[in-house]
Design a protein around this motif. Structure first.
Motif, PDB file in Angstrom:
ATOM      1  N   ASP A  56       0.784  -1.232   0.000  1.00 14.41           N
ATOM      2  CA  ASP A  56       0.000   0.000   0.000  1.00 14.41           C
ATOM      3  C   ASP A  56       0.820   1.289   0.000  1.00 14.41           C
ATOM      4  OD1 ASP A  56      -2.226  -1.616   0.016  1.00 14.41           O
ATOM      5  OD2 ASP A  56      -2.633  -1.355   2.154  1.00 14.41           O
ATOM      6  N   PHE A  57       2.066   1.231   0.455  1.00 18.58           N
ATOM      7  CA  PHE A  57       2.884   2.441   0.538  1.00 18.58           C
ATOM      8  C   PHE A  57       4.208   2.309  -0.210  1.00 18.58           C
ATOM      9  CE2 PHE A  57       0.200   2.467   4.380  1.00 18.58           C
ATOM     10  CZ  PHE A  57      -0.515   3.622   4.133  1.00 18.58           C
ATOM     11  N   ALA A  58       4.253   1.444  -1.201  1.00 21.00           N
ATOM     12  CA  ALA A  58       5.474   1.269  -1.993  1.00 21.00           C
ATOM     13  C   ALA A  58       5.862   2.559  -2.707  1.00 21.00           C
ATOM     14  CB  ALA A  58       5.301   0.138  -3.003  1.00 21.00           C
ATOM     15  N   GLY A  59       4.890   3.337  -3.116  1.00 21.01           N
ATOM     16  CA  GLY A  59       5.165   4.577  -3.844  1.00 21.01           C
ATOM     17  C   GLY A  59       5.816   5.651  -2.997  1.00 21.01           C
ATOM     18  N   THR A  60       5.712   5.521  -1.677  1.00 19.51           N
ATOM     19  CA  THR A  60       6.314   6.509  -0.784  1.00 19.51           C
ATOM     20  C   THR A  60       7.356   5.867   0.129  1.00 19.51           C
ATOM     21  OG1 THR A  60       4.465   6.222   0.760  1.00 19.51           O
ATOM     22  CG2 THR A  60       4.337   8.080  -0.817  1.00 19.51           C
ATOM     23  N   SER A  61       7.863   4.731  -0.273  1.00 20.85           N
ATOM     24  CA  SER A  61       8.887   4.028   0.490  1.00 20.85           C
ATOM     25  C   SER A  61      10.026   3.634  -0.438  1.00 20.85           C
ATOM     26  CB  SER A  61       8.287   2.778   1.161  1.00 20.85           C
ATOM     27  OG  SER A  61       7.279   3.155   2.090  1.00 20.85           O
ATOM     28  N   ALA A  62      11.118   3.180   0.143  1.00 26.46           N
ATOM     29  CA  ALA A  62      12.283   2.795  -0.662  1.00 26.46           C
ATOM     30  C   ALA A  62      12.922   1.550  -0.064  1.00 26.46           C
ATOM     31  CB  ALA A  62      13.306   3.925  -0.703  1.00 26.46           C
ATOM     32  N   VAL A  63      13.532   0.782  -0.935  1.00 29.28           N
ATOM     33  CA  VAL A  63      14.304  -0.384  -0.505  1.00 29.28           C
ATOM     34  C   VAL A  63      15.643  -0.357  -1.234  1.00 29.28           C
ATOM     35  CG1 VAL A  63      13.304  -1.944  -2.249  1.00 29.28           C
ATOM     36  CG2 VAL A  63      14.239  -2.888  -0.138  1.00 29.28           C
ATOM     37  N   ALA A  64      16.696  -0.687  -0.495  1.00 29.07           N
ATOM     38  CA  ALA A  64      18.020  -0.854  -1.098  1.00 29.07           C
ATOM     39  C   ALA A  64      18.233  -2.348  -1.237  1.00 29.07           C
ATOM     40  CB  ALA A  64      19.092  -0.236  -0.206  1.00 29.07           C
ATOM     41  N   ARG A  65      18.645  -2.757  -2.425  1.00 32.26           N
ATOM     42  CA  ARG A  65      18.826  -4.197  -2.648  1.00 32.26           C
ATOM     43  C   ARG A  65      20.117  -4.461  -3.398  1.00 32.26           C
ATOM     44  NH1 ARG A  65      14.028  -6.149  -3.914  1.00 32.26           N
ATOM     45  NH2 ARG A  65      12.785  -4.271  -4.065  1.00 32.26           N
ATOM     46  N   THR A  66      20.646  -5.638  -3.161  1.00 30.44           N
ATOM     47  CA  THR A  66      21.856  -6.072  -3.855  1.00 30.44           C
ATOM     48  C   THR A  66      21.495  -6.492  -5.275  1.00 30.44           C
ATOM     49  OG1 THR A  66      21.570  -8.323  -3.028  1.00 30.44           O
ATOM     50  CG2 THR A  66      22.969  -6.850  -1.715  1.00 30.44           C
ATOM     51  N   GLY A  67      22.500  -6.769  -6.077  1.00 33.16           N
ATOM     52  CA  GLY A  67      22.290  -7.171  -7.462  1.00 33.16           C
ATOM     53  C   GLY A  67      21.410  -8.388  -7.610  1.00 33.16           C
ATOM     54  N   ASP A  68      21.428  -9.281  -6.614  1.00 29.47           N
ATOM     55  CA  ASP A  68      20.574 -10.464  -6.682  1.00 29.47           C
ATOM     56  C   ASP A  68      19.170 -10.209  -6.134  1.00 29.47           C
ATOM     57  OD1 ASP A  68      21.015 -10.365  -3.940  1.00 29.47           O
ATOM     58  OD2 ASP A  68      21.932 -12.355  -3.799  1.00 29.47           O
ATOM     59  N   GLY A  69      18.876  -8.936  -5.793  1.00 31.84           N
ATOM     60  CA  GLY A  69      17.534  -8.566  -5.368  1.00 31.84           C
ATOM     61  C   GLY A  69      17.298  -8.613  -3.867  1.00 31.84           C
ATOM     62  N   ARG A  70      18.290  -8.984  -3.093  1.00 29.99           N
ATOM     63  CA  ARG A  70      18.122  -9.108  -1.641  1.00 29.99           C
ATOM     64  C   ARG A  70      18.078  -7.734  -0.980  1.00 29.99           C
ATOM     65  NH1 ARG A  70      21.809  -9.369   2.558  1.00 29.99           N
ATOM     66  NH2 ARG A  70      23.513  -9.351   1.064  1.00 29.99           N
ATOM     67  N   PRO A  71      16.988  -7.412  -0.243  1.00 28.72           N
ATOM     68  CA  PRO A  71      16.921  -6.135   0.466  1.00 28.72           C
ATOM     69  C   PRO A  71      17.970  -6.048   1.578  1.00 28.72           C
ATOM     70  CG  PRO A  71      14.724  -7.017   0.155  1.00 28.72           C
ATOM     71  CD  PRO A  71      15.699  -8.119  -0.201  1.00 28.72           C
ATOM     72  N   VAL A  72      18.681  -4.914   1.611  1.00 30.94           N
ATOM     73  CA  VAL A  72      19.687  -4.680   2.649  1.00 30.94           C
ATOM     74  C   VAL A  72      19.409  -3.379   3.403  1.00 30.94           C
ATOM     75  CG1 VAL A  72      21.485  -6.076   1.559  1.00 30.94           C
ATOM     76  CG2 VAL A  72      21.295  -3.628   0.996  1.00 30.94           C
ATOM     77  N   GLY A  73      18.313  -2.729   3.068  1.00 32.74           N
ATOM     78  CA  GLY A  73      17.911  -1.516   3.764  1.00 32.74           C
ATOM     79  C   GLY A  73      16.556  -1.068   3.267  1.00 32.74           C
ATOM     80  N   PHE A  74      15.881  -0.263   4.096  1.00 31.57           N
ATOM     81  CA  PHE A  74      14.593   0.268   3.673  1.00 31.57           C
ATOM     82  C   PHE A  74      14.277   1.557   4.404  1.00 31.57           C
ATOM     83  CE2 PHE A  74      13.266  -2.346   7.319  1.00 31.57           C
ATOM     84  CZ  PHE A  74      12.372  -1.501   7.980  1.00 31.57           C
TER      85      PHE A  74
END
Length: 185
Positions: A56-74
């Protein structure tokens, strides 16, 4: 978006190594919950809430991910219903292995550049408990980088929390300069 903002956004979107910043997806919800849990500093919400947040809030949130797609921050955030040009930042977390490299600041700057462009955001709010030095530095340095004014007031007193001892929550209100926001509105 001004040229300076575009440069700032490009600088922070092109991270060293294989880390990139984008919008969270529902499939990131479990990883965001684990990052929050592993932080040992954030109030941990239910795993369900992180799934909903990513939907619901993807448009106002952020995720940092590695090249393989693994989230390492948000960064989870939303536009305040009664002040839709104000972004309320709910939580910021970075994986222990990726801390100390400015990733939280980069996510915050990239997110703000995006929501300013898409929604005409003119301000940011967050709450921080006294003594959370990392968060105090993150948001104070954000205001400094952007030439923004910063105001602090207690939003919720400790006595207002019904579930036992809780530190007060101090509201950090960051107003972005009018000249910068006029170009993005």
């Amino acid at each position: 978006m001004t040229a300076a903002q575009a440069d700032l956004q490009a600088e922070f979107l092109e991270l060293p190594g294989d880390v990139r910043i984008d919008r969270p997806e529902v499939s990131d919800g479990a990883a965001l919950w684990r990052l929050a849990k592993d932080s040992e500093a954030l109030d941990l919400n239910s795993s369900y809430s992180y799934l909903l947040w990513c939907r619901d809030f993807a448009g106002t949130s952020a995720v940092a991910r590695t090249g393989d797609g693994r989230p390492v921050g948000f960064v989870t955030a939303y536009l305040r219903p009664d002040r839709p040009r104000t972004l309320l930042v709910w939580q910021v977390a970075v994986d222990a292995a990726h801390r100390g490299h400015g990733l939280a600041a980069r996510m915050l700057d990239a997110l703000m550049a995006r929501v300013r462009s898409e929604h005409g955001v003119t301000g940011m709010e967050t709450t921080i408990t006294p003594g959370n030095t990392a968060s105090e530095r993150l948001f104070t340095s954000f205001a400094t980088r952007h030439g923004a004014r910063l105001e602090r007031d207690v939003l919720f007193e400790a006595r207002q929390f019904p579930d036992g001892p809780h530190d007060p929550e101090v509201l950090y209100r960051i107003g972005l300069p009018a000249a910068t926001t006029a170009a993005t509105a």
